[in-house]
Design a protein around this motif. Sequence first.
Motif, short mmCIF file in Angstrom:
data_model
loop_
_atom_site.label_atom_id
_atom_site.label_comp_id
_atom_site.label_asym_id
_atom_site.label_seq_id
_atom_site.Cartn_x
_atom_site.Cartn_y
_atom_site.Cartn_z
N PHE A 137 -4.24 0.44 0.07
CA PHE A 137 -4.27 1.63 -0.76
C PHE A 137 -5.56 2.39 -0.50
N ARG A 138 -5.49 3.72 -0.59
CA ARG A 138 -6.67 4.56 -0.48
C ARG A 138 -6.55 5.72 -1.45
N CYS A 143 -8.02 15.28 -3.21
CA CYS A 143 -7.19 15.53 -4.40
C CYS A 143 -7.15 14.36 -5.38
N ALA A 144 -7.79 13.24 -5.05
CA ALA A 144 -7.89 12.03 -5.89
C ALA A 144 -6.59 11.25 -6.02
N ASN A 152 -0.12 2.34 9.25
CA ASN A 152 -1.49 2.74 9.60
C ASN A 152 -1.68 4.26 9.62
N TYR A 153 -0.97 4.96 8.78
CA TYR A 153 -1.03 6.42 8.69
C TYR A 153 -1.95 6.77 7.53
N TYR A 154 -3.19 7.10 7.84
CA TYR A 154 -4.23 7.35 6.84
C TYR A 154 -4.36 8.85 6.54
N ILE A 155 -3.26 9.43 6.08
CA ILE A 155 -3.20 10.84 5.71
C ILE A 155 -2.64 10.90 4.29
N CYS A 156 -3.27 11.69 3.42
CA CYS A 156 -2.82 11.82 2.04
C CYS A 156 -1.41 12.40 1.99
N ALA A 157 -0.54 11.77 1.24
CA ALA A 157 0.84 12.22 1.11
C ALA A 157 0.95 13.52 0.30
N VAL A 158 -0.08 13.86 -0.47
CA VAL A 158 -0.04 15.05 -1.30
C VAL A 158 -0.67 16.25 -0.60
N CYS A 159 -1.91 16.10 -0.13
CA CYS A 159 -2.63 17.26 0.43
C CYS A 159 -2.87 17.17 1.94
N GLU A 160 -2.42 16.08 2.56
CA GLU A 160 -2.52 15.87 4.01
C GLU A 160 -3.94 15.79 4.56
N THR A 161 -4.88 15.41 3.70
CA THR A 161 -6.26 15.20 4.11
C THR A 161 -6.39 13.78 4.69
N PHE A 166 -11.77 2.58 4.59
CA PHE A 166 -12.03 1.44 3.72
C PHE A 166 -11.56 1.69 2.29
N TRP A 167 -11.24 0.61 1.58
CA TRP A 167 -10.75 0.68 0.21
C TRP A 167 -11.72 1.47 -0.66
N ASN A 168 -11.19 2.41 -1.44
CA ASN A 168 -12.02 3.26 -2.28
C ASN A 168 -11.30 3.67 -3.56
N CYS A 169 -10.33 2.93 -3.97
CA CYS A 169 -9.47 3.35 -5.09
C CYS A 169 -10.20 3.47 -6.40
N ASP A 170 -11.36 2.86 -6.51
CA ASP A 170 -12.11 2.96 -7.77
C ASP A 170 -12.94 4.24 -7.84
N GLN A 171 -12.96 5.04 -6.79
CA GLN A 171 -13.68 6.32 -6.79
C GLN A 171 -12.76 7.40 -7.36
N LYS A 172 -13.29 8.21 -8.26
CA LYS A 172 -12.48 9.28 -8.86
C LYS A 172 -12.61 10.58 -8.08
N GLU A 173 -13.67 10.81 -7.40
CA GLU A 173 -13.87 12.05 -6.65
C GLU A 173 -14.49 11.73 -5.31
#
Length: 173
Positions: A137-138, A143-144, A152-161, A166-173
């Motif tokens: 998960f990332r 867009c958070a 292995n597709y590391y592109i945001c499904a919402v904004c395509e960024t 590395f894991w960062n799910c605890d970051q809000k921004e």
Amino acid sequence: MLKQYNYVGPPEIRAQLNSVRMSRPVNTHQALLHQIELLTAEFNDGPYLTVTFIIDTEGHLHICDRHQEHVACALGRPVLSAGEITFALQHADYYIERITNQSTGYCPEPASWQAVDSALRRLEIHYPDFFEPAYDFRRCLHCAQINLIKDNYYICAVCETDLPAFWNCDQKE
């Protein structure tokens, strides 16, 4: 020391915790059979039973109905791992057919398997050697949105960024 995961999912789901009772820790084979029997009596869908699970910070397994959120199973507390377990019935006993770390509320890393393995070892039940499938998960830095990584597709499904490596799910921004 094992990594603890805090709830990172939607606040509206966490807000529903007032009416939920945490499951009892499953520390023995008998306790596991009792919990499975309670769940199969309520949701008898055949020879397989898929449940929500968490490993609490003391290393104890908790299982709940699959439709219950992980954060409810943990009463909003941090966990060492979370996901789903599929039990199968064979020769009047259960074994674990499959375990995943699929929890978009806690987003545990595949390395959280160590906590799962430790908890299951005490239960005298056959289980796989690792999460199958194992999920990464990332959180999108733009867009958070929390993303489940596929192929292995590391592109945001919402904004395509591009998503972090590395894991960062605890970051809000």
